[in-house]
Each structure stands twice: as C-alpha cells, then as structure tokens.
Design an enzyme around this catalytic site. Structure first.
Site, PDB file in Angstrom:
ATOM      1  N   GLU A  52       0.981  -1.054  -0.099  1.00 19.23           N
ATOM      2  CA  GLU A  52       0.100   0.003   0.051  1.00 19.23           C
ATOM      3  C   GLU A  52       0.919   1.177  -0.101  1.00 19.23           C
ATOM      4  O   GLU A  52       1.901   1.318   0.308  1.00 19.23           O
ATOM      5  CB  GLU A  52      -0.975   0.010   1.316  1.00 19.23           C
ATOM      6  CG  GLU A  52      -1.884  -0.967   1.218  1.00 19.23           C
ATOM      7  CD  GLU A  52      -2.846  -0.897   2.413  1.00 19.23           C
ATOM      8  OE1 GLU A  52      -2.949   0.086   3.028  1.00 19.23           O
ATOM      9  OE2 GLU A  52      -3.737  -1.846   2.546  1.00 19.23           O
ATOM     10  N   HIS A  60       4.292   0.915   2.287  1.00 19.73           N
ATOM     11  CA  HIS A  60       4.466  -0.187   3.385  1.00 19.73           C
ATOM     12  C   HIS A  60       3.525  -1.514   3.056  1.00 19.73           C
ATOM     13  O   HIS A  60       2.747  -1.526   2.116  1.00 19.73           O
ATOM     14  CB  HIS A  60       3.685   0.468   4.557  1.00 19.73           C
ATOM     15  CG  HIS A  60       2.173   0.827   4.478  1.00 19.73           C
ATOM     16  ND1 HIS A  60       1.557   1.771   3.774  1.00 19.73           N
ATOM     17  CD2 HIS A  60       0.992   0.107   4.937  1.00 19.73           C
ATOM     18  CE1 HIS A  60       0.383   1.861   3.970  1.00 19.73           C
ATOM     19  NE2 HIS A  60      -0.042   0.655   4.496  1.00 19.73           N
ATOM     20  N   HIS A  62       1.390  -4.998   4.284  1.00 15.83           N
ATOM     21  CA  HIS A  62       0.614  -5.791   5.349  1.00 15.83           C
ATOM     22  C   HIS A  62       0.548  -7.395   4.826  1.00 15.83           C
ATOM     23  O   HIS A  62       0.557  -7.616   3.628  1.00 15.83           O
ATOM     24  CB  HIS A  62      -0.635  -5.093   5.260  1.00 15.83           C
ATOM     25  CG  HIS A  62      -1.080  -3.903   5.798  1.00 15.83           C
ATOM     26  ND1 HIS A  62      -0.485  -3.627   7.202  1.00 15.83           N
ATOM     27  CD2 HIS A  62      -1.477  -2.975   5.311  1.00 15.83           C
ATOM     28  CE1 HIS A  62      -0.773  -2.443   7.302  1.00 15.83           C
ATOM     29  NE2 HIS A  62      -1.551  -1.921   6.480  1.00 15.83           N
ATOM     30  N   TYR A 100      -8.983  -6.018   5.628  1.00 14.44           N
ATOM     31  CA  TYR A 100      -8.585  -4.885   5.758  1.00 14.44           C
ATOM     32  C   TYR A 100      -7.013  -4.916   4.847  1.00 14.44           C
ATOM     33  O   TYR A 100      -6.722  -3.761   4.292  1.00 14.44           O
ATOM     34  CB  TYR A 100      -7.814  -4.641   7.130  1.00 14.44           C
ATOM     35  CG  TYR A 100      -6.909  -3.553   7.388  1.00 14.44           C
ATOM     36  CD1 TYR A 100      -7.475  -2.060   7.720  1.00 14.44           C
ATOM     37  CD2 TYR A 100      -5.728  -3.566   7.592  1.00 14.44           C
ATOM     38  CE1 TYR A 100      -6.620  -1.265   7.977  1.00 14.44           C
ATOM     39  CE2 TYR A 100      -4.722  -2.686   7.982  1.00 14.44           C
ATOM     40  CZ  TYR A 100      -5.182  -1.307   7.842  1.00 14.44           C
ATOM     41  OH  TYR A 100      -4.376  -0.277   8.252  1.00 14.44           O
TER      42      TYR A 100
END
Length: 272
Positions: A52, A60, A62, A100
């Site tokens: 992202e 970054h 996830h 998410y």
C-alpha cells in the site's frame, strides 16, 4: 541495553499472525516467500501480502500468516526482512484482517489456502439443532490455537466451560503455564567487574607469593622481639632464604648421588 531488555519481554504465540512493515518498498511476492521459509517449522498453510501507499507516496506492506501449529517466538526481530522490522500482532479476527489488507492494495501476493475463523465455538443458535455442535475437544483445540496469552486462554475456557473452570482450575492453570511459559530474564550481576580481574590466575599468583607464601619483614619483627629495625628483619630473612636454598640443593645432590649408587649396585649384583 534498553533494546535488549524490551526484546527479552517480547513474546508472540498464535496460528494467525498479522505483520505490518512500515516504510518498506519490497516486492510482496519476495516478502511472502521469505516469511514462508522462516516459519517452516510451524507448517505454514496460508499467507497474503499486500503493498500500500500513503498519501505522501511512502510504501508499506501488510501480511497475514496462518500456520498449522502456533508460531511461538520471543525474538522481536524474528520477522525482519532485508533490514525492515515489522509490527507483530495476533490476528484475532482473520476475516477482518484479510479484508483490511485487501482494501486498497497496489500489489498482492497469496500462497496457500485461506482458513476463515469459525463464527462461534458453539455454532449458530439461529439454525436450531440442524447444525452439529462441536465437541469439547474441538472447542479446546480452537481455544489453544487462538489464545494469545495466559489470561486470554483462561478467560476463553471460563466462558466455554464454566463448570470445568470452577472445579478444575488448577489443571487449566497448569496447561496455561505450559502454553505460555514465563520468559526468564537474563541474569545481570549487580557487581561490576573488579580491577585487577580476580579471575585472572596470574594476578592471584603474583599476590599470593609475597603476601601469603613469604614472611614479610613487618610480620618477622612482630615474631622476633630481639629484632628492632626493618633493616635487621630484611637482613635476617635474606640470610634464612639463602640458607634454606643451600640446604635444599645439598639434599637434592645427596639424593641424586644415592640414586646413582643404588643403580650401580643393582647392575653389579651382590658381592660374593
């Protein structure tokens, strides 16, 4: 020192691990493969990694990791990739975490099969008795897999098995201590290193010789009432040292001569 202390206090144990790598421009596929290899001992089942970008353009990552056995680590640097250190969390709701991660990805990589968490240990009561209730073993397996601490483990058991919790708490506490053992802090001696180092054998010998194995002039004066000055004490001690050395040499000489004569006697045999 502060970093090592915080590292000793870190502990992570879960089958579902949520990782966030801030300021990390690495390729999601490369990161996934490296994490997969890192957790090989716990039998990885699924991993997803998404890249992202913040509004300022900073990248970054996830990642959601699922394993068959709980990942159990006490090293906060275990998941470091190419110098990038992640935030490590237990993913209590894997469905929400995965959603998410996939909200606005620039790049995504997945490996394995995603394992969604069951909505409830006891099944869905709205469906009546048509759906089979999980067994006690299945519920305990879920608790063991998803609990992240001793307190959470005992709380989940209390919620699912209140009678057993009230009557067999000591057994559950024992299993909790085995699942989440206390992290033993490294012993740090309160005494700083001495100078000179008393563990140095040479330094001890240098001190023993003049202080223990030899008589000091001061001690000699205390033992000899007729010795009134330090010079006389030193002179007497030097004389005794020379005399004892000479006597030891004479004894060694006599012993060696006696040994030679004994050997000659053995060679010649007894006299007729």
């Amino acid at each position: 020192m502060a970093s090592s202390s915080s590292n000793r206090q870190f502990s992570h144990r879960n089958v579902n691990t949520f990782l966030t790598y801030p300021h990390c421009p690495e390729n999601p596929e490369i990161v996934c493969q490296m994490i997969w290899e890192l957790v090989g001992r716990w039998t990885p089942k699924y991993i997803i990694c998404a890249q992202e970008a913040h509004k300022d353009g900073d990248m970054h990552l996830h990642a959601l990791l699922q394993t068959e056995k709980p990942v159990r680590i006490t090293d906060s640097r275990f998941f470091d990739i190419e110098g990038f250190h992640p935030n490590i969390q237990s993913a209590k709701s894997v469905n929400k975490v995965r959603d998410y991660i996939l909200k606005e990805p620039l790049a995504v990589f997945e490996r394995g099969t995603f394992i969604p968490r069951k909505s409830s240990f006891q099944g869905n009561p709205s469906k009546g008795n048509s759906e089979k209730k999980p067994s006690k073993d299945e519920i305990m397996r879920e608790i063991i897999s998803h609990s992240t601490s001793k307190l959470e483990y005992l709380s989940m058991i209390r919620k699912e098995f209140p009678y057993d919790w009230a009557t067999k708490l000591q057994y559950f506490e024992y299993s909790a201590n085995k699942l989440f053992p206390e992290i033993q802090e490294e012993f740090i001696s309160p005494h700083p290193p001495s100078s000179p180092d008393l563990l140095c054998n040479e330094s001890i010998k240098d001190w023993l010789q003049p202080n223990i194995f030899q008589v000091s002039p001061e001690s000699y004066m205390l033992l000899q009432p007729t010795c009134y000055t330090l010079e006389d004490a030193i002179s007497d001690l030097e004389w005794m040292d020379k005399l004892s050395s000479q006597q030891m040499k004479e004894q060694e000489s006599r012993a060696s001569t006696s040994s030679v004569q004994q050997e000659l006697g053995n060679l010649l045999g007894p006299e007729a």
